[in-house]
Structure formats: C-alpha cells, structure tokens
Motif scaffolding. Sequence first.
Motif, PDB file in Angstrom:
ATOM      1  N   LEU A  35       0.644  -2.240   1.207  1.00  0.00           N
ATOM      2  CA  LEU A  35       0.952  -2.350  -0.214  1.00  0.00           C
ATOM      3  C   LEU A  35       0.867  -1.020  -0.967  1.00  0.00           C
ATOM      4  O   LEU A  35       1.727  -0.760  -1.827  1.00  0.00           O
ATOM      5  CB  LEU A  35       0.041  -3.395  -0.852  1.00  0.00           C
ATOM      6  CG  LEU A  35       0.280  -3.734  -2.319  1.00  0.00           C
ATOM      7  CD1 LEU A  35       1.724  -4.131  -2.580  1.00  0.00           C
ATOM      8  CD2 LEU A  35      -0.668  -4.847  -2.773  1.00  0.00           C
ATOM      9  N   PRO A  36      -0.124  -0.151  -0.728  1.00  0.00           N
ATOM     10  CA  PRO A  36      -0.146   1.113  -1.490  1.00  0.00           C
ATOM     11  C   PRO A  36       1.126   1.941  -1.308  1.00  0.00           C
ATOM     12  O   PRO A  36       1.650   2.498  -2.282  1.00  0.00           O
ATOM     13  CB  PRO A  36      -1.375   1.840  -0.932  1.00  0.00           C
ATOM     14  CG  PRO A  36      -2.259   0.757  -0.428  1.00  0.00           C
ATOM     15  CD  PRO A  36      -1.320  -0.279   0.130  1.00  0.00           C
ATOM     16  N   ALA A  37       1.629   2.018  -0.080  1.00  0.00           N
ATOM     17  CA  ALA A  37       2.863   2.776   0.150  1.00  0.00           C
ATOM     18  C   ALA A  37       4.057   2.063  -0.462  1.00  0.00           C
ATOM     19  O   ALA A  37       4.969   2.704  -1.002  1.00  0.00           O
ATOM     20  CB  ALA A  37       3.075   2.985   1.644  1.00  0.00           C
ATOM     21  N   GLN A  38       4.078   0.743  -0.380  1.00  0.00           N
ATOM     22  CA  GLN A  38       5.172  -0.011  -0.979  1.00  0.00           C
ATOM     23  C   GLN A  38       5.218   0.193  -2.489  1.00  0.00           C
ATOM     24  O   GLN A  38       6.293   0.360  -3.074  1.00  0.00           O
ATOM     25  CB  GLN A  38       5.028  -1.492  -0.641  1.00  0.00           C
ATOM     26  CG  GLN A  38       5.248  -1.804   0.832  1.00  0.00           C
ATOM     27  CD  GLN A  38       4.977  -3.259   1.174  1.00  0.00           C
ATOM     28  OE1 GLN A  38       4.333  -3.976   0.405  1.00  0.00           O
ATOM     29  NE2 GLN A  38       5.445  -3.693   2.334  1.00  0.00           N
ATOM     30  N   ALA A  39       4.052   0.183  -3.121  1.00  0.00           N
ATOM     31  CA  ALA A  39       4.001   0.389  -4.569  1.00  0.00           C
ATOM     32  C   ALA A  39       4.490   1.785  -4.943  1.00  0.00           C
ATOM     33  O   ALA A  39       5.176   1.967  -5.962  1.00  0.00           O
ATOM     34  CB  ALA A  39       2.583   0.164  -5.083  1.00  0.00           C
ATOM     35  N   SER A  40       4.159   2.776  -4.126  1.00  0.00           N
ATOM     36  CA  SER A  40       4.616   4.137  -4.398  1.00  0.00           C
ATOM     37  C   SER A  40       6.118   4.255  -4.219  1.00  0.00           C
ATOM     38  O   SER A  40       6.817   4.860  -5.047  1.00  0.00           O
ATOM     39  CB  SER A  40       3.887   5.124  -3.476  1.00  0.00           C
ATOM     40  OG  SER A  40       4.255   6.447  -3.781  1.00  0.00           O
ATOM     41  N   LEU A  41       6.656   3.651  -3.157  1.00  0.00           N
ATOM     42  CA  LEU A  41       8.099   3.726  -2.930  1.00  0.00           C
ATOM     43  C   LEU A  41       8.864   2.942  -3.993  1.00  0.00           C
ATOM     44  O   LEU A  41       9.977   3.328  -4.383  1.00  0.00           O
ATOM     45  CB  LEU A  41       8.444   3.211  -1.536  1.00  0.00           C
ATOM     46  CG  LEU A  41       9.903   3.367  -1.108  1.00  0.00           C
ATOM     47  CD1 LEU A  41      10.334   4.834  -1.127  1.00  0.00           C
ATOM     48  CD2 LEU A  41      10.139   2.764   0.280  1.00  0.00           C
ATOM     49  N   LEU A  42       8.275   1.845  -4.482  1.00  0.00           N
ATOM     50  CA  LEU A  42       8.922   1.086  -5.544  1.00  0.00           C
ATOM     51  C   LEU A  42       9.201   1.972  -6.758  1.00  0.00           C
ATOM     52  O   LEU A  42      10.263   1.877  -7.383  1.00  0.00           O
ATOM     53  CB  LEU A  42       8.041  -0.097  -5.954  1.00  0.00           C
ATOM     54  CG  LEU A  42       8.671  -1.069  -6.954  1.00  0.00           C
ATOM     55  CD1 LEU A  42       9.699  -1.952  -6.251  1.00  0.00           C
ATOM     56  CD2 LEU A  42       7.608  -1.947  -7.613  1.00  0.00           C
ATOM     57  N   GLN A  43       8.255   2.845  -7.093  1.00  0.00           N
ATOM     58  CA  GLN A  43       8.466   3.777  -8.198  1.00  0.00           C
ATOM     59  C   GLN A  43       9.662   4.692  -7.928  1.00  0.00           C
ATOM     60  O   GLN A  43      10.451   4.992  -8.828  1.00  0.00           O
ATOM     61  CB  GLN A  43       7.209   4.609  -8.432  1.00  0.00           C
ATOM     62  CG  GLN A  43       6.040   3.828  -8.990  1.00  0.00           C
ATOM     63  CD  GLN A  43       6.304   3.335 -10.399  1.00  0.00           C
ATOM     64  OE1 GLN A  43       6.717   4.096 -11.264  1.00  0.00           O
ATOM     65  NE2 GLN A  43       6.075   2.047 -10.624  1.00  0.00           N
ATOM     66  N   ALA A  76      -0.455 -13.210   0.883  1.00  0.00           N
ATOM     67  CA  ALA A  76      -0.659 -11.768   0.778  1.00  0.00           C
ATOM     68  C   ALA A  76      -0.357 -11.317  -0.642  1.00  0.00           C
ATOM     69  O   ALA A  76       0.365 -11.978  -1.392  1.00  0.00           O
ATOM     70  CB  ALA A  76       0.237 -11.028   1.767  1.00  0.00           C
ATOM     71  N   ALA A  77      -0.895 -10.169  -1.010  1.00  0.00           N
ATOM     72  CA  ALA A  77      -0.744  -9.673  -2.386  1.00  0.00           C
ATOM     73  C   ALA A  77       0.608  -9.022  -2.647  1.00  0.00           C
ATOM     74  O   ALA A  77       0.942  -8.733  -3.798  1.00  0.00           O
ATOM     75  CB  ALA A  77      -1.855  -8.680  -2.701  1.00  0.00           C
ATOM     76  N   ASN A  78       1.417  -8.797  -1.607  1.00  0.00           N
ATOM     77  CA  ASN A  78       2.620  -7.981  -1.741  1.00  0.00           C
ATOM     78  C   ASN A  78       3.624  -8.502  -2.754  1.00  0.00           C
ATOM     79  O   ASN A  78       4.414  -7.729  -3.304  1.00  0.00           O
ATOM     80  CB  ASN A  78       3.301  -7.839  -0.381  1.00  0.00           C
ATOM     81  CG  ASN A  78       2.375  -7.270   0.672  1.00  0.00           C
ATOM     82  OD1 ASN A  78       1.414  -7.930   1.061  1.00  0.00           O
ATOM     83  ND2 ASN A  78       2.648  -6.061   1.135  1.00  0.00           N
ATOM     84  N   ALA A  79       3.597  -9.813  -3.045  1.00  0.00           N
ATOM     85  CA  ALA A  79       4.543 -10.354  -4.021  1.00  0.00           C
ATOM     86  C   ALA A  79       4.322  -9.793  -5.415  1.00  0.00           C
ATOM     87  O   ALA A  79       5.193  -9.928  -6.277  1.00  0.00           O
ATOM     88  CB  ALA A  79       4.455 -11.881  -4.047  1.00  0.00           C
ATOM     89  N   VAL A  80       3.188  -9.136  -5.656  1.00  0.00           N
ATOM     90  CA  VAL A  80       2.976  -8.498  -6.958  1.00  0.00           C
ATOM     91  C   VAL A  80       4.048  -7.454  -7.235  1.00  0.00           C
ATOM     92  O   VAL A  80       4.328  -7.130  -8.397  1.00  0.00           O
ATOM     93  CB  VAL A  80       1.566  -7.875  -7.031  1.00  0.00           C
ATOM     94  CG1 VAL A  80       1.460  -6.623  -6.152  1.00  0.00           C
ATOM     95  CG2 VAL A  80       1.204  -7.518  -8.472  1.00  0.00           C
ATOM     96  N   LEU A  81       4.664  -6.919  -6.192  1.00  0.00           N
ATOM     97  CA  LEU A  81       5.708  -5.913  -6.382  1.00  0.00           C
ATOM     98  C   LEU A  81       6.911  -6.489  -7.125  1.00  0.00           C
ATOM     99  O   LEU A  81       7.582  -5.777  -7.875  1.00  0.00           O
ATOM    100  CB  LEU A  81       6.142  -5.347  -5.030  1.00  0.00           C
ATOM    101  CG  LEU A  81       5.061  -4.583  -4.260  1.00  0.00           C
ATOM    102  CD1 LEU A  81       5.529  -4.285  -2.841  1.00  0.00           C
ATOM    103  CD2 LEU A  81       4.675  -3.305  -4.984  1.00  0.00           C
ATOM    104  N   VAL A  82       7.189  -7.757  -6.925  1.00  0.00           N
ATOM    105  CA  VAL A  82       8.271  -8.409  -7.675  1.00  0.00           C
ATOM    106  C   VAL A  82       7.952  -8.364  -9.168  1.00  0.00           C
ATOM    107  O   VAL A  82       8.822  -8.078 -10.003  1.00  0.00           O
ATOM    108  CB  VAL A  82       8.451  -9.865  -7.196  1.00  0.00           C
ATOM    109  CG1 VAL A  82       9.438 -10.614  -8.090  1.00  0.00           C
ATOM    110  CG2 VAL A  82       8.900  -9.891  -5.738  1.00  0.00           C
ATOM    111  N   VAL A  83       6.701  -8.621  -9.500  1.00  0.00           N
ATOM    112  CA  VAL A  83       6.269  -8.608 -10.900  1.00  0.00           C
ATOM    113  C   VAL A  83       6.302  -7.190 -11.451  1.00  0.00           C
ATOM    114  O   VAL A  83       6.755  -6.958 -12.578  1.00  0.00           O
ATOM    115  CB  VAL A  83       4.854  -9.212 -11.019  1.00  0.00           C
ATOM    116  CG1 VAL A  83       4.427  -9.288 -12.481  1.00  0.00           C
ATOM    117  CG2 VAL A  83       4.803 -10.586 -10.370  1.00  0.00           C
ATOM    118  N   GLU A  84       5.828  -6.241 -10.664  1.00  0.00           N
ATOM    119  CA  GLU A  84       5.837  -4.856 -11.134  1.00  0.00           C
ATOM    120  C   GLU A  84       7.263  -4.384 -11.398  1.00  0.00           C
ATOM    121  O   GLU A  84       7.530  -3.683 -12.383  1.00  0.00           O
ATOM    122  CB  GLU A  84       5.155  -3.929 -10.129  1.00  0.00           C
ATOM    123  CG  GLU A  84       5.049  -2.513 -10.668  1.00  0.00           C
ATOM    124  CD  GLU A  84       4.271  -1.571  -9.764  1.00  0.00           C
ATOM    125  OE1 GLU A  84       3.760  -0.574 -10.294  1.00  0.00           O
ATOM    126  OE2 GLU A  84       4.186  -1.832  -8.570  1.00  0.00           O
TER     127      GLU A  84
END
Length: 316
Positions: free
Chosen positions: A165-173, A201-209
């Motif tokens: 998730l940390p890398a996914q959140a960074s790439l999302l930006q 899993a917490a990864n669905a938070v990326l949809v919200v972000e």
Amino acid sequence: MPAPLPPVTFDVAAAYPQVAAGRDALAAGDWPALRALVDAQDAHGRTVLVGEVGGAPDAEPVLRGVLAEHPEDPVAGAMLGAHLIRVGWRIRTALRAQHVSRKQFADFFDHLRRAEQILIEVTARHPQDAAAWTQRVTSGRGLQVGQAEARRRYDRLAAHHPHHLPAQASLLQQFCPKWSGTWEKTHAFAHECAEAAPPGAANAVLVVEAYLEQALDHDRVAAASQFLREPAVAAGIRAAAERSVWHPDYRDGWGWVWVRSTFALAFCLMQEWHPAAREFAALGGFGDESMFGYFGDGATEFQRLRAKAYAKAGRP
C-alpha cells in the motif's frame, strides 16, 4: 451535556509505538537495536519505519556513519534516502509549482538526486526491498522521471510485494493530473489495486483517495462535496468501505490511522454523517491530517469535522 471529545494526536509515533522506539534507538546511536526493530516488521512496517525514523531531522549523521562501516546495509541506505527525500520535500513545500522559487526547486532536486544515488545501490543489491523501492517511487515523482519509469519502479517492487500500500499510494499521486497524469489513469490504478488485494485489505482506500483528489481539485468545499455526492462516486466510496474497513476480515494494521481518516473525510464531504462518525469513533484519539489540510490547517479541520459528525449523527 455531552462528554467532551478526547484530544486528537497526529503524531505517527503515538499510533505506532515501533516508530517511537525506532526514533529513540536512532537518537541513542544504537544501530543494532534499530536494525533488529526494523527486521521484525513486515514489508509495510519496514517501509513506515524507514520513512518515519529516517525522516528525523538529526538522522543523517548517524545513518552516514552506519553506511561508512556497512555500505551494503539496506536499512541504513533506505533510511538515508528517505531522509534526503523528506528534507528536499520540506524545502520544496506542498505548494503548487508556480508558488515554488527557483532556489527551492534547485535544492529540492539536489536532495532527490543524492537520494536516488543511494537508493539505486540499495535496490540493485536488494531487489526485494519494498522500503527502498517505495522511496524510489516517491523520488521519481519529484524528479519527474515520467509515468512509464514510475510504473516500472512500482512493478519491480510488486513482483515481490504485490499489495504494498505505501508504494501504491505514492504511485497514485504520480498518476494525478497535478503530476502530469490523468484522472482516468488515477482511478484505473486505484481500482486495479483494490480489486487485486484480498477482501478486508486496506488497499481499497486508494479508490477513496483518488475520488478525494479529484474532488479537492475543485478548491471549494461546496464543489468537492457535490462531486463526491454524485451517485456513481458515492457508490464507489461505499463499495470501497465494504471491501476494506467495513469488511469482517479487516484489521487495523500499519497505516490504519491514514486509512480510517481518509474514509472519515470522504463521508463528511458526502454529508453521510453516520458512517463518518463511525470512522472517527474507530480512530479514538488518533488522526491523520494530511488530506484535511486541503481546507486549511489539517488538525483544526479534522477536529471541526469530527465534532460536526458527532453533532449530526451522535457519538457511536
């Protein structure tokens, strides 16, 4: 008369005691203790510790000393890279590019280039190191390496840690328009990560972000709220909650404060006060102010919206 709300702490070390222990070990110059602490964590925990402990203002002399004695130590290398990236980003600030001076940009790029040199060595020797690759995704965004190279870096990490998730959140930006991406890419990547991760899993938070980033790009609370209340968007956010924080298999782990704070903000802006109050109650006395800061002081906005959610929906 309702009981007063508990104070909120936004200090990462309060929510994750390992961060406090890591900072103490760094301050004491006790590298064996710090290294043992990092090695005891999973990939997500290692990444958080590398970023938060490495980001300490006085970290550089200690980490350079360790690397002088142990040049192949991946934790020391990743932490020093993280330190230089954080210092560089503090110089640049979070302002839009037109508000950043030429001198700020020069110093920012200098710090990121030095971080890159260190992190390239770490990932070459330790290609499975999620913490170092995550830092390279972030430094690559600042150095404007482009979408393809940013994705390549993430894919190298994901080959070993597919739901990091940390890398996914960074790439999302990186995929957001403010970093030369598009909303189509942003939402596609968020859904890709959410759907690939296990239920709970917490990864669905990326949809919200991703939805929040697009909403907050309007620069006005009313416009952001209107966007998030569109039926398809609101349904997507609720579905993300059902897949993550509302799922029976969900457990608060590394990053949980950011995850629940993100959902709380989204539900507040959607004017869905009961689920917002539910997330604030789950947070207890902790909070992540990062996205709340789009509207002013993040800590103030977090507490204001928490009070409003409880006033509208009651305190669970």
